[in-house]
Design a protein around this motif. Structure first.
Motif, PDB file in Angstrom:
ATOM      1  N   THR A  67       0.861  -1.175   0.000  1.00 39.18           N
ATOM      2  CA  THR A  67       0.000   0.000   0.000  1.00 39.18           C
ATOM      3  C   THR A  67       0.898   1.225   0.000  1.00 39.18           C
ATOM      4  N   CYS A  68       0.732   2.077  -0.991  1.00 41.27           N
ATOM      5  CA  CYS A  68       1.553   3.282  -1.119  1.00 41.27           C
ATOM      6  C   CYS A  68       1.318   4.184   0.090  1.00 41.27           C
ATOM      7  N   SER A  69       2.402   4.584   0.729  1.00 40.89           N
ATOM      8  CA  SER A  69       2.286   5.439   1.915  1.00 40.89           C
ATOM      9  C   SER A  69       1.884   6.867   1.558  1.00 40.89           C
ATOM     10  N   ASN A  70       2.015   7.251   0.294  1.00 39.69           N
ATOM     11  CA  ASN A  70       1.631   8.601  -0.124  1.00 39.69           C
ATOM     12  C   ASN A  70       0.168   8.703  -0.531  1.00 39.69           C
ATOM     13  N   CYS A  71      -0.291   7.758  -1.356  1.00 45.10           N
ATOM     14  CA  CYS A  71      -1.647   7.894  -1.911  1.00 45.10           C
ATOM     15  C   CYS A  71      -2.611   6.792  -1.474  1.00 45.10           C
ATOM     16  N   GLY A  72      -2.082   5.727  -0.868  1.00 45.22           N
ATOM     17  CA  GLY A  72      -2.953   4.648  -0.413  1.00 45.22           C
ATOM     18  C   GLY A  72      -3.284   3.605  -1.471  1.00 45.22           C
ATOM     19  N   HIS A  73      -2.711   3.743  -2.663  1.00 45.62           N
ATOM     20  CA  HIS A  73      -2.957   2.769  -3.736  1.00 45.62           C
ATOM     21  C   HIS A  73      -2.431   1.398  -3.318  1.00 45.62           C
ATOM     22  N   VAL A  74      -3.262   0.376  -3.489  1.00 41.46           N
ATOM     23  CA  VAL A  74      -2.902  -0.992  -3.135  1.00 41.46           C
ATOM     24  C   VAL A  74      -2.475  -1.727  -4.401  1.00 41.46           C
ATOM     25  N   GLU A  75      -1.320  -2.381  -4.322  1.00 40.01           N
ATOM     26  CA  GLU A  75      -0.800  -3.072  -5.496  1.00 40.01           C
ATOM     27  C   GLU A  75      -0.167  -4.401  -5.089  1.00 40.01           C
ATOM     28  N   HIS A  76      -0.431  -5.422  -5.894  1.00 35.48           N
ATOM     29  CA  HIS A  76       0.168  -6.747  -5.708  1.00 35.48           C
ATOM     30  C   HIS A  76       1.404  -6.803  -6.600  1.00 35.48           C
ATOM     31  N   LEU A  77       2.531  -6.368  -6.068  1.00 27.86           N
ATOM     32  CA  LEU A  77       3.754  -6.225  -6.860  1.00 27.86           C
ATOM     33  C   LEU A  77       4.264  -7.551  -7.413  1.00 27.86           C
ATOM     34  N   PHE A  78       4.032  -8.638  -6.692  1.00 31.72           N
ATOM     35  CA  PHE A  78       4.552  -9.941  -7.108  1.00 31.72           C
ATOM     36  C   PHE A  78       3.441 -10.878  -7.568  1.00 31.72           C
ATOM     37  N   GLY A  79       2.341 -10.319  -8.012  1.00 28.23           N
ATOM     38  CA  GLY A  79       1.209 -11.138  -8.446  1.00 28.23           C
ATOM     39  C   GLY A  79       0.219 -11.320  -7.307  1.00 28.23           C
ATOM     40  N   TRP A  80      -0.921 -11.875  -7.636  1.00 26.03           N
ATOM     41  CA  TRP A  80      -2.001 -12.029  -6.672  1.00 26.03           C
ATOM     42  C   TRP A  80      -2.382 -13.494  -6.551  1.00 26.03           C
ATOM     43  N   GLY A  81      -2.608 -13.965  -5.332  1.00 24.33           N
ATOM     44  CA  GLY A  81      -3.138 -15.301  -5.098  1.00 24.33           C
ATOM     45  C   GLY A  81      -2.123 -16.431  -5.084  1.00 24.33           C
ATOM     46  N   GLY A  82      -0.839 -16.118  -5.092  1.00 25.10           N
ATOM     47  CA  GLY A  82       0.185 -17.158  -5.115  1.00 25.10           C
ATOM     48  C   GLY A  82       0.148 -18.048  -3.885  1.00 25.10           C
ATOM     49  N   GLY A  83      -0.081 -17.457  -2.730  1.00 19.62           N
ATOM     50  CA  GLY A  83      -0.159 -18.231  -1.497  1.00 19.62           C
ATOM     51  C   GLY A  83      -1.341 -19.174  -1.498  1.00 19.62           C
ATOM     52  N   GLU A  84      -2.497 -18.688  -1.965  1.00 17.17           N
ATOM     53  CA  GLU A  84      -3.702 -19.530  -2.028  1.00 17.17           C
ATOM     54  C   GLU A  84      -3.504 -20.685  -3.000  1.00 17.17           C
ATOM     55  N   ARG A  85      -2.925 -20.400  -4.154  1.00 18.47           N
ATOM     56  CA  ARG A  85      -2.697 -21.460  -5.149  1.00 18.47           C
ATOM     57  C   ARG A  85      -1.731 -22.514  -4.624  1.00 18.47           C
ATOM     58  N   MET A  86      -0.659 -22.070  -3.995  1.00 19.63           N
ATOM     59  CA  MET A  86       0.314 -23.023  -3.475  1.00 19.63           C
ATOM     60  C   MET A  86      -0.280 -23.860  -2.346  1.00 19.63           C
ATOM     61  N   ALA A  87      -1.031 -23.238  -1.464  1.00 18.81           N
ATOM     62  CA  ALA A  87      -1.678 -23.972  -0.375  1.00 18.81           C
ATOM     63  C   ALA A  87      -2.625 -25.028  -0.927  1.00 18.81           C
ATOM     64  N   ALA A  88      -3.406 -24.666  -1.930  1.00 20.76           N
ATOM     65  CA  ALA A  88      -4.328 -25.628  -2.543  1.00 20.76           C
ATOM     66  C   ALA A  88      -3.561 -26.747  -3.243  1.00 20.76           C
ATOM     67  N   GLN A  89      -2.515 -26.387  -3.950  1.00 13.36           N
ATOM     68  CA  GLN A  89      -1.718 -27.376  -4.695  1.00 13.36           C
ATOM     69  C   GLN A  89      -1.112 -28.420  -3.763  1.00 13.36           C
ATOM     70  N   TYR A  90      -0.658 -28.004  -2.583  1.00 15.50           N
ATOM     71  CA  TYR A  90       0.014 -28.922  -1.669  1.00 15.50           C
ATOM     72  C   TYR A  90      -0.874 -29.417  -0.532  1.00 15.50           C
ATOM     73  N   GLY A  91      -2.135 -28.989  -0.531  1.00 23.27           N
ATOM     74  CA  GLY A  91      -3.076 -29.483   0.469  1.00 23.27           C
ATOM     75  C   GLY A  91      -2.762 -29.033   1.892  1.00 23.27           C
ATOM     76  N   VAL A  92      -2.261 -27.818   2.016  1.00 22.80           N
ATOM     77  CA  VAL A  92      -1.993 -27.246   3.336  1.00 22.80           C
ATOM     78  C   VAL A  92      -2.737 -25.918   3.433  1.00 22.80           C
ATOM     79  N   PRO A  93      -3.042 -25.454   4.638  1.00 21.09           N
ATOM     80  CA  PRO A  93      -3.787 -24.199   4.742  1.00 21.09           C
ATOM     81  C   PRO A  93      -2.921 -22.971   4.465  1.00 21.09           C
TER      82      PRO A  93
END
Length: 113
Positions: A27-53
């Protein structure tokens, strides 16, 4: 790196509690813009792929480094901040997940995305 670590833990039969997605959002400290710099949902996809929360997602925020360098974690220095709230929520989920595990399978390893 996280996938390699998770595969290594599986290979040596070390139980994994789950995934914590690091630097999930900025989240930009100047304007508050939220950005997924390294992509979005990687943690969810990996958790689902390996069957861990997915235990939580932690932000990319300069306060984490600055407060850490000063010897005062961001949860102490700025306890009401969104960053501190993300750390506390992840800690709560980790503790609850750990409490549900039988004592014999308490993990000694975790993986960060």
């Amino acid at each position: 790196d996280a996938k390699k670590a998770l595969k290594m833990f599986e290979k040596v039969e070390v139980p994994v509690l789950g995934i914590v997605e690091n630097m999930a959002v900025h989240t930009c400290s100047n304007c508050g813009h939220v950005e997924h710099l390294f992509g979005w949902g990687g943690g969810e996809r990996m958790a689902a792929q390996y069957g861990v929360p997915l235990l939580g997602s932690l932000p990319l925020d300069i306060a984490i480094r600055e407060q850490g360098d000063a010897g005062q974690p961001v949860v102490v220095a700025a306890p009401d901040s969104a960053v501190a709230q993300a750390y506390r929520q992840t800690a709560r989920v980790m503790a609850a997940t750990l409490a549900q595990r039988p004592r014999a399978s308490v993990p000694i390893a975790s993986s960060l995305v």
